[in-house]
Design a protein around this motif. Structure first.
Motif, PDB file in Angstrom:
ATOM      1  N   PHE A  22      -5.550 -15.830 -54.471  1.00 19.76           N
ATOM      2  CA  PHE A  22      -4.450 -14.883 -54.584  1.00 19.76           C
ATOM      3  C   PHE A  22      -3.069 -15.439 -54.242  1.00 19.76           C
ATOM      4  O   PHE A  22      -2.080 -14.743 -54.435  1.00 19.76           O
ATOM      5  N   LEU A  23      -2.972 -16.647 -53.692  1.00 20.46           N
ATOM      6  CA  LEU A  23      -1.666 -17.160 -53.247  1.00 20.46           C
ATOM      7  C   LEU A  23      -1.252 -18.386 -54.058  1.00 20.46           C
ATOM      8  O   LEU A  23      -1.707 -19.500 -53.804  1.00 20.46           O
ATOM      9  N   PRO A  24      -0.361 -18.202 -55.048  1.00 17.20           N
ATOM     10  CA  PRO A  24       0.137 -19.358 -55.810  1.00 17.20           C
ATOM     11  C   PRO A  24       1.340 -20.011 -55.118  1.00 17.20           C
ATOM     12  O   PRO A  24       2.131 -19.338 -54.452  1.00 17.20           O
ATOM     13  N   VAL A  25       1.461 -21.323 -55.271  1.00 15.45           N
ATOM     14  CA  VAL A  25       2.622 -22.070 -54.765  1.00 15.45           C
ATOM     15  C   VAL A  25       3.141 -22.933 -55.906  1.00 15.45           C
ATOM     16  O   VAL A  25       2.384 -23.729 -56.481  1.00 15.45           O
ATOM     17  N   LEU A  26       4.403 -22.770 -56.243  1.00 15.14           N
ATOM     18  CA  LEU A  26       5.013 -23.536 -57.328  1.00 15.14           C
ATOM     19  C   LEU A  26       5.621 -24.824 -56.789  1.00 15.14           C
ATOM     20  O   LEU A  26       6.499 -24.787 -55.916  1.00 15.14           O
ATOM     21  N   PHE A  27       5.160 -25.957 -57.284  1.00 14.40           N
ATOM     22  CA  PHE A  27       5.720 -27.262 -56.923  1.00 14.40           C
ATOM     23  C   PHE A  27       6.800 -27.609 -57.942  1.00 14.40           C
ATOM     24  O   PHE A  27       6.524 -27.681 -59.142  1.00 14.40           O
ATOM     25  N   LEU A  28       8.013 -27.835 -57.479  1.00 15.19           N
ATOM     26  CA  LEU A  28       9.115 -28.257 -58.344  1.00 15.19           C
ATOM     27  C   LEU A  28       9.409 -29.724 -58.066  1.00 15.19           C
ATOM     28  O   LEU A  28       9.696 -30.097 -56.925  1.00 15.19           O
ATOM     29  N   VAL A  29       9.343 -30.567 -59.118  1.00 17.14           N
ATOM     30  CA  VAL A  29       9.386 -32.021 -58.891  1.00 17.14           C
ATOM     31  C   VAL A  29      10.348 -32.747 -59.834  1.00 17.14           C
ATOM     32  O   VAL A  29      10.282 -33.964 -59.967  1.00 17.14           O
ATOM     33  N   HIS A  30      11.245 -32.007 -60.474  1.00 19.66           N
ATOM     34  CA  HIS A  30      12.192 -32.642 -61.397  1.00 19.66           C
ATOM     35  C   HIS A  30      13.587 -32.054 -61.162  1.00 19.66           C
ATOM     36  O   HIS A  30      13.725 -30.844 -60.956  1.00 19.66           O
ATOM     37  N   PRO A  31      14.635 -32.894 -61.221  1.00 18.45           N
ATOM     38  CA  PRO A  31      15.996 -32.390 -60.967  1.00 18.45           C
ATOM     39  C   PRO A  31      16.385 -31.192 -61.828  1.00 18.45           C
ATOM     40  O   PRO A  31      17.083 -30.290 -61.356  1.00 18.45           O
ATOM     41  N   ASP A  32      15.946 -31.166 -63.087  1.00 19.01           N
ATOM     42  CA  ASP A  32      16.309 -30.045 -63.967  1.00 19.01           C
ATOM     43  C   ASP A  32      15.740 -28.729 -63.457  1.00 19.01           C
ATOM     44  O   ASP A  32      16.376 -27.672 -63.595  1.00 19.01           O
ATOM     45  N   TYR A  33      14.542 -28.773 -62.901  1.00 21.18           N
ATOM     46  CA  TYR A  33      13.910 -27.567 -62.377  1.00 21.18           C
ATOM     47  C   TYR A  33      14.409 -27.240 -60.972  1.00 21.18           C
ATOM     48  O   TYR A  33      14.386 -26.082 -60.553  1.00 21.18           O
ATOM     49  N   LEU A  34      14.844 -28.255 -60.246  1.00 17.38           N
ATOM     50  CA  LEU A  34      15.305 -28.041 -58.875  1.00 17.38           C
ATOM     51  C   LEU A  34      16.686 -27.422 -58.818  1.00 17.38           C
ATOM     52  O   LEU A  34      16.993 -26.644 -57.908  1.00 17.38           O
ATOM     53  N   LYS A  35      17.524 -27.730 -59.802  1.00 17.39           N
ATOM     54  CA  LYS A  35      18.926 -27.305 -59.746  1.00 17.39           C
ATOM     55  C   LYS A  35      19.097 -25.790 -59.628  1.00 17.39           C
ATOM     56  O   LYS A  35      19.857 -25.320 -58.773  1.00 17.39           O
ATOM     57  N   PRO A  36      18.397 -24.972 -60.454  1.00 24.47           N
ATOM     58  CA  PRO A  36      18.633 -23.519 -60.353  1.00 24.47           C
ATOM     59  C   PRO A  36      18.290 -22.939 -58.987  1.00 24.47           C
ATOM     60  O   PRO A  36      18.968 -22.013 -58.528  1.00 24.47           O
ATOM     61  N   ILE A  37      17.251 -23.473 -58.318  1.00 24.79           N
ATOM     62  CA  ILE A  37      16.851 -22.882 -57.032  1.00 24.79           C
ATOM     63  C   ILE A  37      17.649 -23.475 -55.875  1.00 24.79           C
ATOM     64  O   ILE A  37      17.980 -22.770 -54.922  1.00 24.79           O
ATOM     65  N   THR A  38      18.010 -24.760 -55.954  1.00 20.48           N
ATOM     66  CA  THR A  38      18.775 -25.359 -54.850  1.00 20.48           C
ATOM     67  C   THR A  38      20.230 -24.894 -54.859  1.00 20.48           C
ATOM     68  O   THR A  38      20.878 -24.871 -53.806  1.00 20.48           O
ATOM     69  N   THR A  39      20.739 -24.527 -56.029  1.00 21.35           N
ATOM     70  CA  THR A  39      22.127 -24.061 -56.095  1.00 21.35           C
ATOM     71  C   THR A  39      22.233 -22.540 -55.968  1.00 21.35           C
ATOM     72  O   THR A  39      23.354 -22.010 -55.899  1.00 21.35           O
ATOM     73  N   ALA A  40      21.094 -21.844 -55.945  1.00 18.16           N
ATOM     74  CA  ALA A  40      21.125 -20.389 -55.771  1.00 18.16           C
ATOM     75  C   ALA A  40      21.613 -20.042 -54.368  1.00 18.16           C
ATOM     76  O   ALA A  40      21.462 -20.828 -53.424  1.00 18.16           O
ATOM     77  N   SER A  41      22.196 -18.872 -54.219  1.00 16.23           N
ATOM     78  CA  SER A  41      22.687 -18.448 -52.911  1.00 16.23           C
ATOM     79  C   SER A  41      21.519 -18.256 -51.951  1.00 16.23           C
ATOM     80  O   SER A  41      20.367 -18.086 -52.372  1.00 16.23           O
ATOM     81  N   THR A  42      21.829 -18.250 -50.668  1.00 11.46           N
ATOM     82  CA  THR A  42      20.773 -18.079 -49.668  1.00 11.46           C
ATOM     83  C   THR A  42      20.181 -16.676 -49.715  1.00 11.46           C
ATOM     84  O   THR A  42      19.082 -16.455 -49.207  1.00 11.46           O
ATOM     85  N   ALA A  43      20.895 -15.728 -50.317  1.00 10.86           N
ATOM     86  CA  ALA A  43      20.339 -14.375 -50.462  1.00 10.86           C
ATOM     87  C   ALA A  43      19.277 -14.341 -51.554  1.00 10.86           C
ATOM     88  O   ALA A  43      18.271 -13.628 -51.450  1.00 10.86           O
ATOM     89  N   ILE A  44      19.468 -15.149 -52.598  1.00  9.58           N
ATOM     90  CA  ILE A  44      18.514 -15.173 -53.718  1.00  9.58           C
ATOM     91  C   ILE A  44      17.346 -16.101 -53.426  1.00  9.58           C
ATOM     92  O   ILE A  44      16.208 -15.813 -53.806  1.00  9.58           O
TER      93      ILE A  44
ATOM     94  N   ILE B 285      14.400 -16.398 -61.330  1.00 12.92           N
ATOM     95  CA  ILE B 285      15.354 -17.484 -61.564  1.00 12.92           C
ATOM     96  C   ILE B 285      15.003 -18.157 -62.887  1.00 12.92           C
ATOM     97  O   ILE B 285      13.871 -18.629 -63.075  1.00 12.92           O
ATOM     98  N   LYS B 286      15.966 -18.196 -63.783  1.00 16.63           N
ATOM     99  CA  LYS B 286      15.744 -18.774 -65.105  1.00 16.63           C
ATOM    100  C   LYS B 286      15.912 -20.282 -65.062  1.00 16.63           C
ATOM    101  O   LYS B 286      16.862 -20.805 -64.466  1.00 16.63           O
ATOM    102  N   LEU B 287      14.995 -20.998 -65.712  1.00 11.77           N
ATOM    103  CA  LEU B 287      15.022 -22.452 -65.751  1.00 11.77           C
ATOM    104  C   LEU B 287      15.650 -22.927 -67.055  1.00 11.77           C
ATOM    105  O   LEU B 287      15.749 -22.162 -68.028  1.00 11.77           O
ATOM    106  N   PRO B 288      16.085 -24.189 -67.130  1.00  9.95           N
ATOM    107  CA  PRO B 288      16.791 -24.678 -68.328  1.00  9.95           C
ATOM    108  C   PRO B 288      15.981 -24.562 -69.618  1.00  9.95           C
ATOM    109  O   PRO B 288      16.554 -24.397 -70.684  1.00  9.95           O
ATOM    110  N   ASP B 289      14.651 -24.653 -69.538  1.00 14.19           N
ATOM    111  CA  ASP B 289      13.827 -24.588 -70.753  1.00 14.19           C
ATOM    112  C   ASP B 289      13.439 -23.159 -71.129  1.00 14.19           C
ATOM    113  O   ASP B 289      12.628 -22.943 -72.029  1.00 14.19           O
ATOM    114  N   GLY B 290      13.992 -22.179 -70.414  1.00 17.57           N
ATOM    115  CA  GLY B 290      13.700 -20.793 -70.736  1.00 17.57           C
ATOM    116  C   GLY B 290      12.613 -20.169 -69.891  1.00 17.57           C
ATOM    117  O   GLY B 290      12.460 -18.941 -69.875  1.00 17.57           O
TER     118      GLY B 290
END
Length: 551
Positions: free
Chosen positions: A103-125, A413-418
């Motif tokens: 029941f508990l999924p964990v998403l591993f993000l390992v590429h700069p393109d995928y990291l950018k939307p979440i690392t640049t998101a505000s601390t509230a998001i 959070i939307k990623l670059p590939d949609g």
């Protein structure tokens, strides 16, 4: 309904009266309502789980052990687990999902393109996920590491001046002093026959020593004699790691009943008493002298972390409370000593593995020190060590002190590939995975400092290298850490040659920071006479801090 009512009354040995009948009816209706509500909640939970699973189907996943365990027990914190991460990243080079049970999924993000939307998101998001950080809360309180929302924003803004270059410059002298103490001890140990030393043990004490001086202006002499405060910090780190590995102890009420839980509370009290005492005494002195007299007394002196926190104000001219100051000091002591010690230990290990790079670093440092009359690294020298800096950065890439940080997004959070990161899921920003991603770094397992040559790295995405995390919540003390690593590395390579201890194999182990299972043991060969205990030719000059007037 009536026969059932009679049966219930008979079961309860009660006479059939209107009051009893109405009471039983009301209880049964309440039970039915509770059951219906529970079933409705279960249905909603199941629907959310189903929708979430459908949304996550766009992300690949490695083969599970089985439907019940998912990937539990596969990505274990050790050499095998890190090797599996490297293998998985080589197959899924952007992101993948693992399941901690059914029941508990964990998403591993390992590429700069995928990291950018979440690392640049505000601390509230994209706030931190407390599943991974919650155990530190009783120790560190609401410091920058664990706070969120408006409090985090306020504290981050107020603490930023504490890491301005003008504030950091005088700390270089402290780094020199603490390194000299460590090297004097090393020479003594080598002379007595201990040619192989555990770098983690030695360097951790040195970073704690320098941090106590930078944070509290306090010299505990912890590199030579035991210190209750230093022992408490080391014990708390060990207890938190041990708790992480014991699933049943994740529940507070169970943990506090165990011997470890009781030790954790006692040790927290030791740390908190020390910090609160320093803060309180310093606050009383500030109140007694007044702000202007206090500022005047500090001109031309090294300003410590507590000084900055006491003097800083927010945009509403409000001070930090004593509780907030203590939490930030405890956080800096915790984050500052372990991560820097890990980075230093691994760069010494990598240079021991590659004598040709070690030799080149030593030559660079000797050239830097050529016209000096004392072996002391100064602030201006830190920018004159390009190859040594490249070696430090490549070591931080290959062996990042913090292997991952986690977020739990409050919005999609939307990623670059949609594709979309669905809200509510744990997202693991895998620093280790990104640094070992062959789609980002060719031959990622090879230690090659030339990757960080300015010409070679100019086209590299910024998020390809993030040992200090990235975005709004990146490490506020990264310049402090890099300065300390440069000073310690330069002085160490001037005075010692480091070699691998082949009898003690190195097996990586990610805990709160990246360690080695049984220590990281290196042989030390002293390089001729040392000047570390010789007083400098000229009297040391304190660097005034113009920021004091601004704070």
């Amino acid at each position: 309904m009536l026969p059932f009512m009679d049966w219930v009354l008979e079961l309860l040995s009660m006479e059939r009266t209107p009051v009893h009948a109405y009471t039983i009816s009301a209880l049964l209706l309440a039970l039915l309502a509770l059951l219906f509500r529970t079933l409705l909640q279960l249905g909603n939970s199941w629907h959310r789980y189903y929708v979430n699973c459908q949304q996550l189907r766009c992300f690949p996943e490695p083969p599970r052990r089985n439907w019940l365990l998912g990937h539990l027990g596969m990505f274990i914190p050790g050499e095998e687990g890190l090797s599996l991460v490297s293998q998985t990243v080589a197959t899924f080079s952007q992101a993948f999902v693992i399941w901690m049970g059914p029941f508990l999924p964990v998403l591993f993000l390992v590429h700069p393109d995928y990291l950018k939307p979440i690392t640049t998101a505000s601390t509230a998001i994209a706030p931190k996920d407390y599943m991974f950080y919650g155990f530190l809360k009783p120790w560190l309180g609401d410091g920058l590491l664990l706070s969120n929302g408006a409090k985090w924003v306020r504290h981050r803004r107020m603490l930023t001046p504490a890491f301005h270059f003008n504030i950091l410059k005088p700390y270089v002298k402290i780094f020199n002093q603490s390194t000299n103490i460590m090297h004097t001890k090393w020479r003594r140990l080598v002379a007595s026959g201990s040619t192989s030393l555990d770098m983690f043990e030695q360097v951790s004490l040195m970073t704690l020593d320098s941090l106590q001086k930078c944070v509290f202006s306090y010299n505990s002499n912890c590199q030579e004699t035991p210190s209750d405060y230093i022992a408490a910090i080391l014990e708390l780190s060990s207890l938190v790691v041990r708790r992480q590995h014991r699933l049943l102890l994740h529940w507070d009420f169970l943990y506090h009943l165990t011997p470890d839980g009781r030790r954790f509370r006692r040790t927290c009290d030791t740390v908190h008493r020390f910090t609160a005492d320093v803060v309180q005494r310093r606050h009383q002195a500030l109140d007694r002298l007044g702000r202007e007299a206090w500022l005047k007394s500090k001109q031309g002196k090294t300003v410590d972390f507590i000084d900055i926190l006491l003097l800083t104000k927010d945009e509403d001219d409000q001070d930090l409370s004593e509780e907030d100051i203590a939490a930030e000091a405890d956080t800096f002591m915790f984050e500052g000593h372990d991560t820097t010690a890990s980075g230093l230990s691994w760069v010494l290990y990598n240079l021991a593995c590659h004598p040709e790079y070690q030799k080149r670093c030593r030559e660079e440092i000797k050239d830097l020190m050529q016209d000096k009359e004392s072996e002391e690294i100064e602030w201006e020298d830190l920018s004159q060590m390009p190859f040594s800096t490249m070696c430090i950065k490549e070591s931080l890439r290959l062996h990042p002190p913090v292997t991952a940080v986690s977020r739990r997004c409050t919005e999609d959070i939307k990623l670059p590939d949609g594709h979309v990161l669905p809200k509510g899921n744990i997202c693991l920003i895998s620093i280790y995975g990104t640094h070992h991603n062959p789609a980002v770094w060719p031959e990622p397992q090879v230690y090659n400092p030339h990757r960080f040559d300015p010409e070679n790295s100019k086209n590299q995405p910024p998020l390809a290298f993030m040992p200090f995390s990235a975005g709004p919540r990146n490490c506020i003390g990264q310049n402090f850490a890099m300065a300390e690593m440069k000073v310690v590395l330069a002085l160490t390579l001037l005075r010692f040659a480091v070699r691998l201890d082949e009898s003690r194999p190195v097996r990586r182990k990610p805990e709160l920071i990246l360690r080695s299972e049984n220590g990281l043991w290196l042989h030390l060969d002293p390089l001729g006479p040392s000047c570390e205990s010789r007083p400098p030719h000229r009297a040391p000059r304190a660097i005034p801090s113009p920021l004091l007037r601004e704070i």
